[in-house]
Design a protein around this motif. Structure first.
Motif, PDB file in Angstrom:
ATOM      1  N   VAL A 159      28.088  28.201  49.353  1.00  0.00           N
ATOM      2  CA  VAL A 159      29.037  27.551  48.803  1.00  0.00           C
ATOM      3  C   VAL A 159      29.990  28.418  47.737  1.00  0.00           C
ATOM      4  CG1 VAL A 159      29.130  25.413  47.162  1.00  0.00           C
ATOM      5  CG2 VAL A 159      27.191  25.731  48.923  1.00  0.00           C
ATOM      6  N   GLY A 160      29.331  29.374  47.418  1.00  0.00           N
ATOM      7  CA  GLY A 160      29.983  30.251  46.495  1.00  0.00           C
ATOM      8  C   GLY A 160      29.156  30.873  45.739  1.00  0.00           C
ATOM      9  N   LEU A 161      29.583  31.872  44.717  1.00  0.00           N
ATOM     10  CA  LEU A 161      28.548  32.453  43.718  1.00  0.00           C
ATOM     11  C   LEU A 161      28.505  31.578  42.503  1.00  0.00           C
ATOM     12  CD1 LEU A 161      27.422  35.436  42.905  1.00  0.00           C
ATOM     13  CD2 LEU A 161      29.407  35.905  41.907  1.00  0.00           C
ATOM     14  N   THR A 162      27.137  31.532  41.957  1.00  0.00           N
ATOM     15  CA  THR A 162      27.019  30.758  40.804  1.00  0.00           C
ATOM     16  C   THR A 162      26.480  31.908  39.711  1.00  0.00           C
ATOM     17  OG1 THR A 162      24.688  30.591  41.272  1.00  0.00           O
ATOM     18  CG2 THR A 162      26.063  28.866  41.999  1.00  0.00           C
ATOM     19  N   PRO A 163      26.723  31.393  38.638  1.00  0.00           N
ATOM     20  CA  PRO A 163      26.340  32.364  37.448  1.00  0.00           C
ATOM     21  C   PRO A 163      24.894  32.868  37.651  1.00  0.00           C
ATOM     22  CG  PRO A 163      27.139  30.425  36.619  1.00  0.00           C
ATOM     23  CD  PRO A 163      27.355  30.410  37.924  1.00  0.00           C
ATOM     24  N   VAL A 205      24.742  37.560  58.777  1.00  0.00           N
ATOM     25  CA  VAL A 205      25.002  37.060  57.392  1.00  0.00           C
ATOM     26  C   VAL A 205      26.342  37.455  56.842  1.00  0.00           C
ATOM     27  CG1 VAL A 205      24.270  37.119  54.992  1.00  0.00           C
ATOM     28  CG2 VAL A 205      22.571  37.689  56.857  1.00  0.00           C
ATOM     29  N   ILE A 206      26.982  38.554  56.986  1.00  0.00           N
ATOM     30  CA  ILE A 206      28.207  38.920  56.391  1.00  0.00           C
ATOM     31  C   ILE A 206      29.358  38.228  57.014  1.00  0.00           C
ATOM     32  CG2 ILE A 206      29.768  40.953  55.936  1.00  0.00           C
ATOM     33  CD1 ILE A 206      27.205  42.845  56.132  1.00  0.00           C
ATOM     34  N   PRO A 207      29.384  38.063  58.285  1.00  0.00           N
ATOM     35  CA  PRO A 207      30.572  37.055  58.735  1.00  0.00           C
ATOM     36  C   PRO A 207      30.524  35.636  58.326  1.00  0.00           C
ATOM     37  CG  PRO A 207      29.497  38.375  60.732  1.00  0.00           C
ATOM     38  CD  PRO A 207      28.838  38.650  59.670  1.00  0.00           C
ATOM     39  N   GLU A 208      29.097  35.233  58.341  1.00  0.00           N
ATOM     40  CA  GLU A 208      28.904  33.903  57.683  1.00  0.00           C
ATOM     41  C   GLU A 208      29.388  33.711  56.296  1.00  0.00           C
ATOM     42  OE1 GLU A 208      27.714  31.303  59.700  1.00  0.00           O
ATOM     43  OE2 GLU A 208      26.993  29.955  58.294  1.00  0.00           O
ATOM     44  N   LEU A 209      29.144  34.456  55.511  1.00  0.00           N
ATOM     45  CA  LEU A 209      29.415  34.395  53.916  1.00  0.00           C
ATOM     46  C   LEU A 209      30.596  34.816  53.739  1.00  0.00           C
ATOM     47  CD1 LEU A 209      26.114  35.400  52.265  1.00  0.00           C
ATOM     48  CD2 LEU A 209      27.031  33.197  52.602  1.00  0.00           C
ATOM     49  N   LEU A 210      31.448  35.848  54.371  1.00  0.00           N
ATOM     50  CA  LEU A 210      32.686  36.436  53.970  1.00  0.00           C
ATOM     51  C   LEU A 210      33.813  36.290  54.990  1.00  0.00           C
ATOM     52  CD1 LEU A 210      31.522  39.912  52.562  1.00  0.00           C
ATOM     53  CD2 LEU A 210      32.252  37.738  51.288  1.00  0.00           C
ATOM     54  N   TRP A 257      31.280  40.434  46.231  1.00  0.00           N
ATOM     55  CA  TRP A 257      32.271  40.483  46.677  1.00  0.00           C
ATOM     56  C   TRP A 257      32.837  38.860  46.700  1.00  0.00           C
ATOM     57  CZ3 TRP A 257      35.302  44.230  47.605  1.00  0.00           C
ATOM     58  CH2 TRP A 257      35.085  45.422  47.839  1.00  0.00           C
ATOM     59  N   ILE A 258      32.046  37.853  46.977  1.00  0.00           N
ATOM     60  CA  ILE A 258      32.537  36.412  46.954  1.00  0.00           C
ATOM     61  C   ILE A 258      33.043  36.387  45.679  1.00  0.00           C
ATOM     62  CG2 ILE A 258      31.748  34.221  46.669  1.00  0.00           C
ATOM     63  CD1 ILE A 258      29.686  34.829  48.898  1.00  0.00           C
ATOM     64  N   GLY A 259      32.514  36.731  44.372  1.00  0.00           N
ATOM     65  CA  GLY A 259      33.048  36.735  43.067  1.00  0.00           C
ATOM     66  C   GLY A 259      34.250  37.199  42.979  1.00  0.00           C
ATOM     67  N   LEU A 260      34.556  38.421  43.476  1.00  0.00           N
ATOM     68  CA  LEU A 260      35.539  39.309  43.030  1.00  0.00           C
ATOM     69  C   LEU A 260      36.721  38.424  44.165  1.00  0.00           C
ATOM     70  CD1 LEU A 260      34.460  42.855  43.599  1.00  0.00           C
ATOM     71  CD2 LEU A 260      35.366  41.754  41.459  1.00  0.00           C
ATOM     72  N   LEU A 261      36.523  38.127  45.223  1.00  0.00           N
ATOM     73  CA  LEU A 261      37.588  37.704  46.270  1.00  0.00           C
ATOM     74  C   LEU A 261      38.058  36.360  46.290  1.00  0.00           C
ATOM     75  CD1 LEU A 261      36.621  39.873  49.409  1.00  0.00           C
ATOM     76  CD2 LEU A 261      38.348  40.510  47.838  1.00  0.00           C
ATOM     77  N   ARG A 262      37.236  35.609  45.603  1.00  0.00           N
ATOM     78  CA  ARG A 262      37.505  34.108  45.556  1.00  0.00           C
ATOM     79  C   ARG A 262      39.004  34.032  45.055  1.00  0.00           C
ATOM     80  NH1 ARG A 262      36.946  31.874  40.650  1.00  0.00           N
ATOM     81  NH2 ARG A 262      35.991  33.305  39.345  1.00  0.00           N
ATOM     82  N   ILE A 311      51.827  40.603  42.814  1.00  0.00           N
ATOM     83  CA  ILE A 311      51.419  40.099  44.233  1.00  0.00           C
ATOM     84  C   ILE A 311      50.691  38.812  44.182  1.00  0.00           C
ATOM     85  CG2 ILE A 311      51.327  40.786  46.691  1.00  0.00           C
ATOM     86  CD1 ILE A 311      50.882  43.619  45.120  1.00  0.00           C
ATOM     87  N   GLY A 312      50.785  37.968  44.909  1.00  0.00           N
ATOM     88  CA  GLY A 312      49.604  37.205  45.081  1.00  0.00           C
ATOM     89  C   GLY A 312      49.729  35.954  44.170  1.00  0.00           C
ATOM     90  N   PRO A 313      48.896  35.063  44.075  1.00  0.00           N
ATOM     91  CA  PRO A 313      47.616  35.170  44.397  1.00  0.00           C
ATOM     92  C   PRO A 313      47.324  34.901  46.276  1.00  0.00           C
ATOM     93  CG  PRO A 313      47.757  32.795  43.705  1.00  0.00           C
ATOM     94  CD  PRO A 313      49.262  33.763  43.377  1.00  0.00           C
ATOM     95  N   LEU A 314      46.614  35.726  46.536  1.00  0.00           N
ATOM     96  CA  LEU A 314      46.540  35.687  48.040  1.00  0.00           C
ATOM     97  C   LEU A 314      45.126  34.936  48.634  1.00  0.00           C
ATOM     98  CD1 LEU A 314      47.550  39.352  48.784  1.00  0.00           C
ATOM     99  CD2 LEU A 314      48.752  37.349  49.243  1.00  0.00           C
ATOM    100  N   ARG A 315      45.072  34.623  49.750  1.00  0.00           N
ATOM    101  CA  ARG A 315      43.743  34.006  50.335  1.00  0.00           C
ATOM    102  C   ARG A 315      43.111  35.108  50.777  1.00  0.00           C
ATOM    103  NH1 ARG A 315      40.383  30.586  50.072  1.00  0.00           N
ATOM    104  NH2 ARG A 315      39.481  29.397  51.720  1.00  0.00           N
ATOM    105  N   LEU A 316      42.104  35.670  49.968  1.00  0.00           N
ATOM    106  CA  LEU A 316      41.333  36.991  50.377  1.00  0.00           C
ATOM    107  C   LEU A 316      39.906  36.529  50.976  1.00  0.00           C
ATOM    108  CD1 LEU A 316      42.015  38.797  47.150  1.00  0.00           C
ATOM    109  CD2 LEU A 316      43.263  39.085  49.394  1.00  0.00           C
ATOM    110  N   LEU A 317      38.984  35.729  50.345  1.00  0.00           N
ATOM    111  CA  LEU A 317      37.797  35.381  50.884  1.00  0.00           C
ATOM    112  C   LEU A 317      37.925  34.676  52.058  1.00  0.00           C
ATOM    113  CD1 LEU A 317      34.794  35.569  50.110  1.00  0.00           C
ATOM    114  CD2 LEU A 317      35.079  33.260  48.605  1.00  0.00           C
ATOM    115  N   TYR A 318      37.031  34.603  52.912  1.00  0.00           N
ATOM    116  CA  TYR A 318      37.065  34.064  54.123  1.00  0.00           C
ATOM    117  C   TYR A 318      38.104  34.501  55.094  1.00  0.00           C
ATOM    118  CZ  TYR A 318      33.838  31.191  51.478  1.00  0.00           C
ATOM    119  OH  TYR A 318      32.794  30.745  50.550  1.00  0.00           O
ATOM    120  N   SER A 319      38.366  35.834  55.227  1.00  0.00           N
ATOM    121  CA  SER A 319      39.278  36.434  55.816  1.00  0.00           C
ATOM    122  C   SER A 319      38.668  37.616  56.410  1.00  0.00           C
ATOM    123  CB  SER A 319      40.522  36.851  55.008  1.00  0.00           C
ATOM    124  OG  SER A 319      40.208  37.885  54.183  1.00  0.00           O
ATOM    125  N   ASP A 320      39.494  38.184  57.567  1.00  0.00           N
ATOM    126  CA  ASP A 320      39.118  39.399  58.194  1.00  0.00           C
ATOM    127  C   ASP A 320      38.806  40.455  57.093  1.00  0.00           C
ATOM    128  OD1 ASP A 320      38.577  39.082  61.011  1.00  0.00           O
ATOM    129  OD2 ASP A 320      40.574  38.684  61.277  1.00  0.00           O
TER     130      ASP A 320
END
Lengths: 266, 283
Positions: free
Chosen positions: A230-234, B228-233, B127-132, B146-155
């Motif tokens: 779902v996303g990162l939670t704190p 796991v990595i393709p699924e989450l990122l 990475w999820i926290g950084l790229l969202r 630049i941006g904001p860009l759609r970074l998360l859930y991308s190649d």
């Protein structure tokens, strides 16, 4: 040039992790957003019943699996390093090495199929079969850990001169005394390292555990994985900071001991 | 007798929990999906003597339906790009470690390996926290105009996560090989008038090629089956084999098809695995 390459690589490896640890102390509800210093997410984590239960289950599975891995992997590593050519050596080596190279999804699915068939057989025989959960995860993790311990112990024994053991035997020590007084002290560090490796791998595994677990067994990584979908939670951020601190202490300590030993020997 | 006591426990364990599961997996790939628990009809019927009742349907589906073929190709491509990127980053890092002062080498190597011990999921969380969308990286990009860009859930996110996870695997064999290398060859080349770049290109690099191949395969093999990595990122359309297998098993409950996918993945990875073990034996 090579220094720049190393610095860049280390920065790439460490920047996300360091930022995450830093923001674990932020009061803001949104991760990676600064809201002043706070320990509230650590407190929230400690109060989270499901997280606590999952963590406890994971630690118990990891400790049990690592111990089984250490015992079985120690025996396998010993046989591979000391028995010379024997019938079944190639088979033992191949089977012990397989979990290292098999994709996790393959390991997980194949073990699940075994457990399901075993459950079916037990049920046909007794009319009742134990469910899948902590025990099946433990068996799976012990198998993966076994592979790693075997490699570590075999590599260590390859550097130990067998004449040390032969000398003890020549001086009249029985096999057990030889093992206890010569072999065991020599391989103890690699057994400990193997135990730690198996412990960490078990604590880190989502895929195999998800396959072989039943409704009763939700480990910490499984819980974190479903949260991260779902996303990162704190809270997960705070958990990551704790994991990192423990890992840094453990590896730093091991590094200090090894470094001191290397310096002392040199 | 004593040998048997040592050999028997691990061998029995491995036969039961490694060999038997793989054999069962191979067998179930030929089973027919059906209702019930477990959701398949065993390919061999035992009642009244063994009789074959398997089917080639699942394995046939893998070949006939381009969805699965595409998943395999995509997985191989992703694993190849990941391994190549890791090698590109790891080589200068390993050179840096090997070229550092002796007292610095172990701490530097530990610094590279430590992220591996900090857990796989926490690092993906970072990475999820950084790229969202409103995240840290996008904040920096906005400041730069630049941006904001759609970074998360991308190649991009997928490869960042993959390289971040597997980079330590690539550094370790390279650093070990470069630390063990005989530097007198390089000195000889330099004494004979070769420039530093020539020394590197004609001595250091060729001698480290087996280690580089090991490092590449050490990343490629697990990356090809990564879930796991393709699924989450990764983007939702990045249907790699690991994800497809997971979906067939957990969502569609088609166990024979999942087993067929696992079998195909295993056969596909067998050549790189054998090559890797051969390289390891020589080293």
């Amino acid at each position: 040039m090579r220094r720049i390459g190393l610095a860049f690589g280390l920065l790439f490896l460490w920047a996300p992790i360091s930022l995450m640890v830093f923001y674990a102390f932020s009061a803001d509800r949104i991760p990676f957003q600064w809201g002043g210093w706070s320990l509230r997410w650590f407190a929230a984590l400690a109060a989270n019943e499901r997280m606590r239960e999952a963590a406890l289950l994971s630690l118990r599975i990891a400790a049990g699996a690592a111990t089984l891995s250490m015992l079985l992997g120690g025996l396998a590593g010993w046989a591979l390093a000391r028995f010379g050519p024997f019938r079944g050596r190639v088979l033992l080596g191949a089977l012990a090495g397989a979990p290292l190279v098999l994709p996790e999804v393959v390991t997980g699915l194949s073990l699940l199929l075994l457990f399901v068939l075993a459950q079916g057989a037990v049920e046909a025989w007794l009319g009742w079969a134990p469910g899948r959960g902590a025990v099946t995860i433990l068996l799976a993790h012990a198998t993966i850990g076994l592979a790693y311990v075997t490699v570590v112990v075999q590599a260590r024994l390859a550097t130990v001169d067998p004449s040390l053991e032969e000398a003890a035997a020549d001086l009249g020590a029985g096999p057990f005394t030889t093992f206890r007084t010569v072999t065991l002290p020599l391989i103890a560090p690699s057994l400990a390292a193997g135990w730690l490796l198996a412990f960490t791998l078990s604590l880190d595994d989502v895929v195999v555990a998800s396959f072989v677990s039943g409704p009763a067994g939700t480990t910490l990584p499984m819980l974190v994985f479903s949260a991260l979908k779902v996303g990162l939670t704190p809270e997960v951020n705070a958990l990551a900071a704790i994991v990192l601190a423990v890992a840094a202490l453990a590896v730093g300590g091991a590094g200090l001991i090894l470094g001191r030993r290397a310096n002392g020997a040199g | 007798m004593r040998r048997l006591l040592i050999l028997l426990p691990p061998l029995a364990w491995l036969l039961l929990l490694v060999a038997a599961p793989l054999l069962i997996l191979g067998l179930i790939a030929f089973a027919e999906a059906g209702p019930g628990v477990p959701p398949f009809i065993p390919p061999v019927a035992w009642a009244g003597g063994p009789a074959w009742q398997g089917s080639l349907e699942s394995l046939g589906t893998l070949i006939a339906d381009p969805y699965y073929l595409e998943a395999f190709l995509r997985s191989l491509l992703t694993a190849f790009v990941t391994a190549a990127l890791c090698l590109l980053l790891a080589y200068p890092m390993a050179l840096g470690i090997a070229g550092a002062r002796p007292s610095w080498r172990l701490p530097l190597l530990l610094l590279v390996l430590l992220p591996f011990w900090t857990g796989f999921l926490p690092r993906l969380g970072a990475w999820i926290g950084l790229l969202r969308d409103g995240g840290w990286v996008n904040g920096v990009l906005c400041l730069a105009g630049i941006g904001p860009l759609r970074l998360l859930y991308s190649d991009l996110a997928l490869y960042l996560g993959m390289v971040h996870a597997y980079l330590p695997f690539a550094v370790l064999p390279l650093a070990t090989a470069l630390l063990r290398r005989d530097t007198s060859l390089e000195e000889a080349a330099a004494d004979l008038g070769a420039k530093p770049l020539t020394v590197f290109g004609s001595v250091t690099l060729p001698l480290s090629l087996p280690a580089a191949a090991s490092a590449f395969l050490l990343v490629f093999i697990p990356a090809a089956g990564e879930f796991v990595i393709p699924e989450l990122l990764g983007p939702p359309e990045a249907q790699l084999v690991g994800r497809v297998l997971w979906g067939e098993f957990f969502q569609n409950r088609d166990w024979p098809l999942a087993a067929a996918l696992a079998l195909a993945l295993l056969l596909l990875l067998l050549p790189p695995i054998l090559l890797f073990q051969r390289l390891g034996r020589r080293a």
